[in-house]
Design a protein around this motif. Structure first.
Motif, mmCIF file in Angstrom:
data_model
loop_
_atom_site.group_PDB
_atom_site.id
_atom_site.type_symbol
_atom_site.label_atom_id
_atom_site.label_comp_id
_atom_site.label_asym_id
_atom_site.label_seq_id
_atom_site.Cartn_x
_atom_site.Cartn_y
_atom_site.Cartn_z
ATOM 1 N N ARG A 1 16.232 -50.090 -0.585
ATOM 2 C CA ARG A 1 17.168 -50.167 0.538
ATOM 3 C C ARG A 1 16.973 -48.932 1.411
ATOM 4 O O ARG A 1 16.950 -47.806 0.920
ATOM 5 N N VAL A 2 16.804 -49.181 2.712
ATOM 6 C CA VAL A 2 16.607 -48.091 3.659
ATOM 7 C C VAL A 2 17.906 -47.898 4.425
ATOM 8 O O VAL A 2 18.362 -48.803 5.130
ATOM 9 N N ASN A 3 18.522 -46.746 4.248
ATOM 10 C CA ASN A 3 19.770 -46.459 4.946
ATOM 11 C C ASN A 3 19.492 -45.680 6.227
ATOM 12 O O ASN A 3 18.884 -44.608 6.197
ATOM 13 N N ILE A 4 19.957 -46.245 7.333
ATOM 14 C CA ILE A 4 19.668 -45.679 8.646
ATOM 15 C C ILE A 4 20.964 -45.172 9.263
ATOM 16 O O ILE A 4 21.975 -45.883 9.247
ATOM 17 N N THR A 5 20.917 -43.971 9.793
ATOM 18 C CA THR A 5 22.126 -43.383 10.392
ATOM 19 C C THR A 5 22.656 -44.256 11.532
ATOM 20 O O THR A 5 21.908 -44.595 12.455
ATOM 21 N N GLY A 6 23.906 -44.655 11.433
ATOM 22 C CA GLY A 6 24.552 -45.396 12.519
ATOM 23 C C GLY A 6 24.134 -46.840 12.663
ATOM 24 O O GLY A 6 24.447 -47.495 13.648
ATOM 25 N N GLU A 7 23.382 -47.342 11.690
ATOM 26 C CA GLU A 7 22.956 -48.741 11.757
ATOM 27 C C GLU A 7 23.127 -49.355 10.384
ATOM 28 O O GLU A 7 23.228 -48.646 9.396
ATOM 29 N N SER A 8 23.112 -50.698 10.332
ATOM 30 C CA SER A 8 23.190 -51.320 9.018
ATOM 31 C C SER A 8 21.889 -51.054 8.270
ATOM 32 O O SER A 8 20.834 -50.930 8.875
ATOM 33 N N SER A 9 21.985 -50.959 6.954
ATOM 34 C CA SER A 9 20.789 -50.658 6.173
ATOM 35 C C SER A 9 19.941 -51.919 6.044
ATOM 36 O O SER A 9 20.403 -53.019 6.314
ATOM 37 N N LEU A 10 18.704 -51.739 5.627
ATOM 38 C CA LEU A 10 17.861 -52.918 5.442
ATOM 39 C C LEU A 10 17.161 -52.855 4.101
ATOM 40 O O LEU A 10 16.917 -51.780 3.563
ATOM 41 N N GLU A 11 16.843 -54.034 3.579
ATOM 42 C CA GLU A 11 16.185 -54.102 2.278
ATOM 43 C C GLU A 11 14.772 -54.615 2.423
ATOM 44 O O GLU A 11 14.500 -55.500 3.230
ATOM 45 N N CYS A 12 13.865 -54.043 1.647
ATOM 46 C CA CYS A 12 12.487 -54.500 1.697
ATOM 47 C C CYS A 12 11.851 -54.381 0.318
ATOM 48 O O CYS A 12 12.422 -53.791 -0.593
ATOM 49 N N ASP A 13 10.640 -54.956 0.177
ATOM 50 C CA ASP A 13 9.952 -54.934 -1.116
ATOM 51 C C ASP A 13 9.037 -53.736 -1.248
ATOM 52 O O ASP A 13 8.672 -53.348 -2.355
ATOM 53 N N LEU A 14 8.583 -53.224 -0.122
ATOM 54 C CA LEU A 14 7.757 -52.017 -0.186
ATOM 55 C C LEU A 14 7.893 -51.218 1.095
ATOM 56 O O LEU A 14 8.224 -51.766 2.150
ATOM 57 N N VAL A 15 7.659 -49.934 0.968
ATOM 58 C CA VAL A 15 7.782 -49.017 2.099
ATOM 59 C C VAL A 15 6.453 -48.295 2.269
ATOM 60 O O VAL A 15 5.897 -47.767 1.301
ATOM 61 N N LEU A 16 5.919 -48.298 3.481
ATOM 62 C CA LEU A 16 4.766 -47.455 3.751
ATOM 63 C C LEU A 16 5.242 -46.239 4.535
ATOM 64 O O LEU A 16 5.806 -46.366 5.618
ATOM 65 N N LEU A 17 5.003 -45.080 3.949
ATOM 66 C CA LEU A 17 5.319 -43.830 4.645
ATOM 67 C C LEU A 17 4.101 -43.462 5.479
ATOM 68 O O LEU A 17 3.042 -43.150 4.943
ATOM 69 N N ALA A 18 4.263 -43.501 6.785
ATOM 70 C CA ALA A 18 3.136 -43.180 7.672
ATOM 71 C C ALA A 18 3.622 -42.152 8.689
ATOM 72 O O ALA A 18 3.755 -42.432 9.876
ATOM 73 N N VAL A 19 3.934 -40.982 8.171
ATOM 74 C CA VAL A 19 4.537 -39.941 9.010
ATOM 75 C C VAL A 19 3.556 -38.789 9.277
ATOM 76 O O VAL A 19 3.942 -37.642 9.421
ATOM 77 N N GLY A 20 2.293 -39.144 9.358
ATOM 78 C CA GLY A 20 1.293 -38.150 9.719
ATOM 79 C C GLY A 20 0.610 -37.525 8.520
ATOM 80 O O GLY A 20 0.944 -37.813 7.370
ATOM 81 N N ALA A 21 -0.374 -36.684 8.816
ATOM 82 C CA ALA A 21 -1.162 -36.053 7.764
ATOM 83 C C ALA A 21 -1.181 -34.546 7.985
ATOM 84 O O ALA A 21 -0.990 -34.075 9.095
ATOM 85 N N ALA A 22 -1.401 -33.830 6.911
ATOM 86 C CA ALA A 22 -1.497 -32.373 6.995
ATOM 87 C C ALA A 22 -2.876 -31.953 6.500
ATOM 88 O O ALA A 22 -3.416 -32.536 5.561
ATOM 89 N N PRO A 23 -3.466 -30.947 7.125
ATOM 90 C CA PRO A 23 -4.792 -30.491 6.696
ATOM 91 C C PRO A 23 -4.757 -29.963 5.260
ATOM 92 O O PRO A 23 -3.767 -29.357 4.852
ATOM 93 N N VAL A 24 -5.824 -30.228 4.518
ATOM 94 C CA VAL A 24 -5.876 -29.805 3.104
ATOM 95 C C VAL A 24 -6.441 -28.387 3.021
ATOM 96 O O VAL A 24 -7.656 -28.184 3.015
ATOM 97 N N THR A 25 -5.542 -27.411 2.988
ATOM 98 C CA THR A 25 -5.975 -26.003 2.974
ATOM 99 C C THR A 25 -5.349 -25.213 1.828
ATOM 100 O O THR A 25 -5.595 -24.008 1.713
ATOM 101 N N GLN A 26 -4.560 -25.877 0.961
ATOM 102 C CA GLN A 26 -3.884 -25.165 -0.130
ATOM 103 C C GLN A 26 -4.877 -24.354 -0.949
ATOM 104 O O GLN A 26 -4.587 -23.225 -1.360
ATOM 105 N N TRP A 27 -6.055 -24.928 -1.178
ATOM 106 C CA TRP A 27 -7.045 -24.257 -2.040
ATOM 107 C C TRP A 27 -7.612 -22.993 -1.390
ATOM 108 O O TRP A 27 -8.288 -22.214 -2.053
ATOM 109 N N LEU A 28 -7.334 -22.802 -0.118
ATOM 110 C CA LEU A 28 -7.871 -21.640 0.590
ATOM 111 C C LEU A 28 -6.848 -20.534 0.758
ATOM 112 O O LEU A 28 -7.165 -19.471 1.318
ATOM 113 N N GLU A 29 -5.619 -20.780 0.284
ATOM 114 C CA GLU A 29 -4.592 -19.756 0.422
ATOM 115 C C GLU A 29 -4.995 -18.506 -0.358
ATOM 116 O O GLU A 29 -5.462 -18.588 -1.484
ATOM 117 N N GLY A 30 -4.839 -17.348 0.271
ATOM 118 C CA GLY A 30 -5.208 -16.097 -0.373
ATOM 119 C C GLY A 30 -6.686 -15.778 -0.291
ATOM 120 O O GLY A 30 -7.135 -14.745 -0.796
#
Ligand SMILES: Cc1cc2nc3c(=O)[nH]c(=O)nc-3n(C[C@H](O)[C@H](O)[C@H](O)COP(=O)(O)OP(=O)(O)OC[C@H]3O[C@@H](n4cnc5c(N)ncnc54)[C@H](O)[C@@H]3O)c2cc1C
Lengths: 66, 397
Positions: free
Chosen positions: B217-246
Motif C-alpha cells: 500500500r502506497v500512502n500519499i500525502t493528501g490523497e487516498s492511498s493505492l494498492e499494488c502488487d509491486l513497486v519500482l523505485l526509479a528515483v535516480g542513480a548515484a555514482p559508485v565512489t564508496q570504494w574510493l573514500e579516503g
C-alpha cells in the motif's frame, strides 16, 4: 572498406549521422540510408566512431582483401 | 606504462580497454568487475529485454572474441580500496593488484528511499538480475506502481502497459522526465503516459509504504492511498565512489577529473562515475549518465592514459540521450532547462513528432525531439559548433 548495416538491429537513433554525416543519413521516413557503401580511407576514423557509438551495434566495417 | 587495471566491467570500462589495445598498449591489462557477467548492455533492460522482445544473448557488448582483447577479466570481484601511494587496488577477496595506470569506470547504482526498507515487492532496475526479477514480476502480477518518472521509470511504465498491467506512476516533480523542460514538453510527456492508460500523478509526496500481505500500500500525502502488487523505485542513480573514500581522490557526486578526464597522475575516469568540466559548455562541471557518453569517455580516457601530460586534449561532448516509450523515440542533446528560451522548430505530420531547441547566452544549447532523429542530430552538431541561436532558428533543418 565496405560498410555493412544489419537493418534488423538498426533502430534509427541516427548517432552514426553525428559521427559520419557523409556516410549515414536517417531520413524523415525513419530509415537509415547508407550514402556511400565503400567510402575511401579518409572516412575511416569517422566510420569507426560511428561503429562504436551505434547503440544497437548494427554497423560493421569489412576490409576488402587487396 | 606496463600494467593497467580497469575497475568496472561494463560499457565505459570495456570500451576503454578496447581503445587501450587499439592505441597500442601491449602491457598487462586487467579488468575487474563486481558483476559475474561479461559486459552487457543496459538500455534494453527497461525496453526490449523487459518486454520479452530480446533474449539475454542480444545484450552482449562485445561480439568479437575476448581472446583478441588479451585482457585478464576478473569478474564477480569488487574493488574495495585504492592506494595512490602504493599504486594498487585491493579486492574484496583481499588480493592486491598493482598498476601503473588505473581506469575508474564503476558507473552508478540506483538510489533508494528509506520508506522502502523491509517492504518486499519493491525493486530497482540496474543489473541483469534486477531485470530478470522485474520481468518475472510483470508477468506474474497485475498492478505496478512506479515511483519516479525519470527515464527508467517512464520506460518501465511504458513496457508494463505494453504487457497489459495496470500502471500508476508517482512523480514528486510537476512533470515527468527531463525535469524542468518547461510546460510545453512536460505536458507532452505527461500526455504520452496518460493517453496510453497510465495513471500518472505529479507533484505527489509519498508518506509511507505498507506491506499488506503480498501487496504494497502506497500512502500519499493528501490523497487516498493505492494498492499494488509491486513497486519500482526509479528515483535516480548515484555514482559508485564508496570504494574510493579516503583514497585522496576528489569526490563530489562522482570522481572529480580535470578537463582531460585525469583524476590523479596515471588515474583516469570514464562513464557514469566521471565528473569533468566540459569545455563546450564554458567548462560547466558535468556528470553524464548516458550511453554514448560512456563510450566516448572510455575511448578518450584510454588515449589520455597513454599520452603525456602536455599534449593531452580536453574531453568535450554534447551530451546525448535517447529513450523509447510507447513506440516514440525521445531524444535530447545538450543543456536545457525550463528557464531557457525554447522554440519549436519543427512539427511532423502527426502531433507525436516535433523538435524544440533551447537558447543560452545567445547560442543554441539544447535540442529535444520526438521521433525526429535526423533533425536532433543536425541540431546537436550546431550545439557543438557554438552556433548563434538565431542562426540555428533560421537553419530550418
Ligand atoms: C535500465 C536502464 C536503461 C537505460 N537506457 C538508456 C537509454 O535508453 N539511453 C541512454 O543513453 N542511456 C541509457 N541508460 C544509461 C546507460 O546504460 C549508462 O549510461 C551506462 O551503462 C554507463 O556505463 P558505465 O560503464 O559508466 O557504468 P555501469 O554500466 O553502471 O557499469 C559499472 C560497472 O562497474 C561495476 N562496479 C561498481 N563498483 C565496482 C567495484 N568497486 N569494483 C568492481 N566493479 C565495480 C558495476 O557492477 C558495473 O558492472 C540506461 C541505464 C539503465 C540502468
Amino acid at each position: 572498406m565496405k560498410i555493412l548495416v544489419n537493418f534488423d538491429l538498426c533502430k534509427s537513433n541516427a548517432v552514426c549521422m553525428a559521427s559520419a554525416p557523409e556516410i549515414f543519413e536517417v531520413r524523415d521516413d525513419g530509415y537509415l540510408y547508407i550514402l556511400q557503401e565503400a567510402p575511401d580511407e579518409t572516412h575511416r576514423a569517422a566510420v569507426e566512431e560511428a561503429v562504436r557509438l551505434c547503440p544497437t551495434r548494427a554497423i560493421t566495417v569489412e576490409d576488402q582483401a587487396l | 606504462m606496463k600494467k593497467i587495471v580497469v575497475v568496472g566491467a561494463s560499457l565505459a570500462g570495456l570500451r576503454c580497454a578496447e581503445a587501450l589495445r587499439r592505441e597500442g598498449f601491449t602491457g598487462a591489462l586487467r579488468i575487474v568487475g563486481a558483476e559475474v557477467h561479461l559486459p552487457y548492455d543496459r538500455p534494453p533492460l527497461s525496453k526490449e529485454f523487459l518486454s520479452g522482445e530480446f533474449e539475454e544473448d542480444r545484450l552482449a557488448l562485445r561480439t568479437e572474441p575476448y581472446e583478441e582483447l588479451n585482457a585478464d577479466l576478473i569478474l564477480g570481484q569488487r574493488a574495495q580500496s585504492l592506494s595512490l601511494e602504493a599504486r594498487s587496488i585491493a579486492l574484496a577477496s583481499g588480493e592486491k593488484l598493482d598498476f601503473d595506470g588505473l581506469v575508474i569506470a564503476t558507473g552508478a547504482a540506483p538510489r533508494t528511499l528509506p520508506i522502502a526498507d523491509g517492504i518486499s515487492g519493491v525493486m530497482t532496475l540496474r543489473t541483469l538480475e534486477d531485470a530478470v526479477r522485474l520481468k518475472g514480476a510483470l508477468v506474474a502480477r497485475k498492478r505496478i506502481c512506479v515511483i519516479g518518472a525519470g527515464f527508467i521509470g517512464s520506460e518501465v511504465a511504458a513496457t508494463a502497459r505494453g504487457l497489459g498491467l495496470d500502471v500508476t506512476v508517482l512523480e514528486a516533480g510537476d512533470q515527468p522526465m527531463l525535469r524542468g523542460v518547461g510546460p510545453i514538453i512536460g505536458e507532452t510527456l505527461a500526455g504520452l503516459h496518460r493517453s496510453n492508460g497510465v495513471d500518472l500523478r505529479t507533484a505527489v509526496k509519498i508518506e509511507s509504504l505498507e506491506q499488506i500481505g503480498e501487496s504494497v500500500r502506497v500512502n500519499i500525502t493528501g490523497e487516498s492511498s493505492l494498492e499494488c502488487d509491486l513497486v519500482l523505485l526509479a528515483v535516480g542513480a548515484a555514482p559508485v565512489t564508496q570504494w574510493l573514500e579516503g583514497s585522496g581522490l576528489a569526490l563530489d557526486d562522482g570522481v572529480v577529473c580535470d578537463a582531460t578526464l585525469l583524476a590523479a597522475p596515471g588515474v583516469v575516469c570514464a562513464g557514469d562515475v566521471a565528473r569533468w568540466p566540459n569545455p563546450l559548455f564554458d567548462g560547466e562541471s558535468m556528470r553524464v549518465e548516458h550511453w554514448t557518453n560512456a563510450v566516448e569517455q572510455g575511448v578518450h580516457a584510454a588515449r589520455r592514459l597513454l599520452s603525456d601530460d602536455e599534449s593531452a586534449p580536453a574531453f568535450s561532448t554534447v551530451p546525448f540521450v535517447w529513450s523509447e516509450q510507447y513506440g516514440i523515440k525521445i531524444q535530447a542533446a545538450g543543456r536545457f532547462s525550463g528557464e531557457d528560451r525554447m522554440e519549436v522548430v519543427h512539427r511532423g505530420t502527426d502531433d507525436s513528432r516535433f523538435v524544440a531547441i533551447f537558447e543560452r547566452r545567445g547560442r543554441i544549447s539544447g535540442v529535444i525531439g520526438f521521433s525526429e532523429p535526423r533533425r536532433v542530430m543536425q541540431y546537436r552538431r550546431l550545439i557543438g559548433t557554438g552556433t548563434p541561436f538565431d542562426e540555428a532558428l533560421a537553419a530550418s533543418l
